[in-house]
Motif scaffolding. Structure first.
Motif, PDB file in Angstrom:
ATOM      1  N   VAL A   1       0.832  -1.203   0.000  1.00  0.00           N
ATOM      2  CA  VAL A   1       0.000   0.000   0.000  1.00  0.00           C
ATOM      3  C   VAL A   1       0.867   1.252   0.000  1.00  0.00           C
ATOM      4  CG1 VAL A   1      -1.678   1.341   1.333  1.00  0.00           C
ATOM      5  CG2 VAL A   1      -1.929  -1.142   1.131  1.00  0.00           C
ATOM      6  N   THR A   2       1.921   1.242   0.782  1.00  0.00           N
ATOM      7  CA  THR A   2       2.813   2.405   0.860  1.00  0.00           C
ATOM      8  C   THR A   2       4.080   2.227   0.019  1.00  0.00           C
ATOM      9  OG1 THR A   2       3.820   1.481   2.872  1.00  0.00           O
ATOM     10  CG2 THR A   2       2.015   3.065   3.147  1.00  0.00           C
ATOM     11  N   ASP A   3       4.343   0.987  -0.408  1.00  0.00           N
ATOM     12  CA  ASP A   3       5.546   0.692  -1.188  1.00  0.00           C
ATOM     13  C   ASP A   3       5.162  -0.278  -2.307  1.00  0.00           C
ATOM     14  OD1 ASP A   3       8.092   0.251  -2.168  1.00  0.00           O
ATOM     15  OD2 ASP A   3       8.756  -0.969  -0.474  1.00  0.00           O
ATOM     16  N   PRO A   4       4.546   0.244  -3.397  1.00  0.00           N
ATOM     17  CA  PRO A   4       4.013  -0.636  -4.452  1.00  0.00           C
ATOM     18  C   PRO A   4       5.044  -1.599  -5.039  1.00  0.00           C
ATOM     19  CG  PRO A   4       3.241   1.615  -4.758  1.00  0.00           C
ATOM     20  CD  PRO A   4       4.275   1.662  -3.672  1.00  0.00           C
ATOM     21  N   GLY A   5       6.301  -1.198  -5.078  1.00  0.00           N
ATOM     22  CA  GLY A   5       7.329  -2.063  -5.639  1.00  0.00           C
ATOM     23  C   GLY A   5       7.982  -2.979  -4.631  1.00  0.00           C
ATOM     24  N   LEU A   6       7.514  -2.941  -3.381  1.00  0.00           N
ATOM     25  CA  LEU A   6       8.117  -3.735  -2.297  1.00  0.00           C
ATOM     26  C   LEU A   6       9.645  -3.603  -2.322  1.00  0.00           C
ATOM     27  CD1 LEU A   6       5.907  -6.971  -2.459  1.00  0.00           C
ATOM     28  CD2 LEU A   6       5.849  -5.170  -0.716  1.00  0.00           C
ATOM     29  N   THR A   7      10.095  -2.377  -2.389  1.00  0.00           N
ATOM     30  CA  THR A   7      11.532  -2.112  -2.548  1.00  0.00           C
ATOM     31  C   THR A   7      12.347  -2.469  -1.313  1.00  0.00           C
ATOM     32  OG1 THR A   7      11.183   0.195  -1.856  1.00  0.00           O
ATOM     33  CG2 THR A   7      11.114  -0.278  -4.218  1.00  0.00           C
ATOM     34  N   ARG A   8      11.688  -2.641  -0.179  1.00  0.00           N
ATOM     35  CA  ARG A   8      12.424  -3.011   1.031  1.00  0.00           C
ATOM     36  C   ARG A   8      12.827  -4.477   1.023  1.00  0.00           C
ATOM     37  NH1 ARG A   8       8.950  -1.977   5.888  1.00  0.00           N
ATOM     38  NH2 ARG A   8      10.826  -2.712   6.968  1.00  0.00           N
ATOM     39  N   LEU A   9      12.210  -5.246   0.167  1.00  0.00           N
ATOM     40  CA  LEU A   9      12.622  -6.651   0.033  1.00  0.00           C
ATOM     41  C   LEU A   9      13.889  -6.705  -0.824  1.00  0.00           C
ATOM     42  CD1 LEU A   9       9.382  -8.742  -0.662  1.00  0.00           C
ATOM     43  CD2 LEU A   9      10.953  -9.002   1.269  1.00  0.00           C
ATOM     44  N   PRO A  10      14.951  -7.344  -0.362  1.00  0.00           N
ATOM     45  CA  PRO A  10      16.164  -7.442  -1.181  1.00  0.00           C
ATOM     46  C   PRO A  10      15.937  -8.322  -2.409  1.00  0.00           C
ATOM     47  CG  PRO A  10      16.367  -8.797   0.797  1.00  0.00           C
ATOM     48  CD  PRO A  10      15.105  -8.002   0.954  1.00  0.00           C
ATOM     49  N   ASP A  11      16.714  -8.072  -3.455  1.00  0.00           N
ATOM     50  CA  ASP A  11      16.586  -8.866  -4.685  1.00  0.00           C
ATOM     51  C   ASP A  11      16.749 -10.354  -4.416  1.00  0.00           C
ATOM     52  OD1 ASP A  11      16.083  -6.679  -6.212  1.00  0.00           O
ATOM     53  OD2 ASP A  11      17.971  -6.711  -7.335  1.00  0.00           O
ATOM     54  N   SER A  12      17.639 -10.686  -3.478  1.00  0.00           N
ATOM     55  CA  SER A  12      17.874 -12.101  -3.178  1.00  0.00           C
ATOM     56  C   SER A  12      16.590 -12.777  -2.710  1.00  0.00           C
ATOM     57  CB  SER A  12      18.964 -12.240  -2.113  1.00  0.00           C
ATOM     58  OG  SER A  12      18.611 -11.517  -0.935  1.00  0.00           O
ATOM     59  N   ALA A  13      15.794 -12.069  -1.901  1.00  0.00           N
ATOM     60  CA  ALA A  13      14.525 -12.637  -1.420  1.00  0.00           C
ATOM     61  C   ALA A  13      13.502 -12.720  -2.553  1.00  0.00           C
ATOM     62  CB  ALA A  13      13.976 -11.790  -0.278  1.00  0.00           C
ATOM     63  N   VAL A  14      13.443 -11.682  -3.374  1.00  0.00           N
ATOM     64  CA  VAL A  14      12.474 -11.667  -4.476  1.00  0.00           C
ATOM     65  C   VAL A  14      12.761 -12.808  -5.455  1.00  0.00           C
ATOM     66  CG1 VAL A  14      11.534 -10.316  -6.381  1.00  0.00           C
ATOM     67  CG2 VAL A  14      12.096  -9.189  -4.228  1.00  0.00           C
ATOM     68  N   ARG A  15      14.042 -13.087  -5.693  1.00  0.00           N
ATOM     69  CA  ARG A  15      14.394 -14.200  -6.586  1.00  0.00           C
ATOM     70  C   ARG A  15      13.777 -15.505  -6.090  1.00  0.00           C
ATOM     71  NH1 ARG A  15      19.553 -11.673  -6.913  1.00  0.00           N
ATOM     72  NH2 ARG A  15      20.370 -12.985  -5.240  1.00  0.00           N
ATOM     73  N   HIS A  16      13.836 -15.727  -4.771  1.00  0.00           N
ATOM     74  CA  HIS A  16      13.256 -16.952  -4.216  1.00  0.00           C
ATOM     75  C   HIS A  16      11.733 -16.915  -4.260  1.00  0.00           C
ATOM     76  CE1 HIS A  16      17.121 -18.433  -2.957  1.00  0.00           C
ATOM     77  NE2 HIS A  16      17.348 -17.391  -2.180  1.00  0.00           N
TER      78      HIS A  16
END
Length: 266
Positions: free
Chosen positions: A62-77
């Protein structure tokens, strides 16, 4: 495990529970909306389905549409999970590496708008599209006609079945690796390949005839290049083909012994 599943459990307690060696406890933490984003990022590798369906992520979005606080390493998984879309679509589009994973894992579920965005995306995304065995033929055909050597090579090596028209186009590619891979396809145009092999072999005992030479020239691409090496190619045909020839081969037309100044001006 009951404690780790309670949404009222403190984030600090969940962080400690996430360090246990018990998979059931860690999975429960990964599903708990009270867990911090940092804890979820650590658990993403082992429990991507639990993390990606955690109610915390939509709230973060809601406040961070791109979920930028999640590191790329986590998003890859997390992109390994079938539940990752549409939650992580915006984030995946922000990185060439993530675009590549997005295509590899989820292309069967893309709508037309997603395909449009990815076809204008990074080289990593285009490479994944060109080599993926379930990508719709229309997108492979579009990429092949962009005349990018490495993309044509990836498409020619794609394990999926390709229609004859596309295989023929790749067989005429000026990119050597793409052409050679296309020639090995079971539905490669045998007669055309035979002509090209004979035209490229100076020691052949069966040189191409004038009619076959014209057929090669009109086929375009690499076949045209082969025809332009033959001094027998008639000037009227050269003049005709020069009108639509790409700039990259115009010098070969001009260097041909049968090509006159009148042919250039025609």
């Amino acid at each position: 495990m009951a404690m780790s599943a309670r949404s009222a459990c403190k984030a600090t307690t969940l962080a400690r529970l996430a360090e246990t060696d018990e998979p059931a406890i860690c999975r429960a933490v990964a599903s708990n909306p009270a867990a911090s984003l940092e804890v979820l990022a650590r658990l993403a590798a082992d429990f991507p389905d639990a993390v990606v369906t955690n109610p915390l992520l939509p709230l973060e979005q809601v406040t961070d549409p791109g979920l930028t606080r999640l590191p790329d390493s986590a998003v890859r998984h997390l992109l390994r999970s079938q539940a990752a879309l549409p939650l992580l679509m915006a984030r995946a589009m922000s990185s060439p590496e993530l675009q590549h994973i997005l295509v590899e894992r989820h292309c069967e579920r893309f709508d037309a708008e997603t395909w449009r965005r990815l076809m204008g995306g990074s080289e990593a995304a285009l490479g994944a599209i060109a080599s993926h065995p379930t990508v719709p033929i229309e997108y492979l055909t579009e990429l092949a006609h962009r005349e990018v050597d490495w993309l044509q090579g990836a498409i020619a090596r794609n394990p999926r079945s390709l229609p004859g028209e596309l295989v023929r186009y790749l067989c005429l590619s000026r990119a050597t690796q793409a052409r050679e891979a296309a020639w090995k396809r079971p539905n490669a145009p045998a007669l055309l390949l035979g002509l090209m092999r004979r035209a490229s072999d100076a020691r052949t005992e069966a040189p191409v005839s004038l009619a076959e030479l014209e057929e090669l020239a009109r086929a375009g691409g690499y076949a045209l290049d082969l025809a332009l090496r033959d001094p027998r190619l008639p000037e009227p045909l050269l003049s005709e083909l020069a009108q639509t020839a790409p700039w990259s081969v115009l010098k070969a037309f001009l260097d041909h012994p049968a090509f006159s100044e009148q042919g250039v001006q025609a």
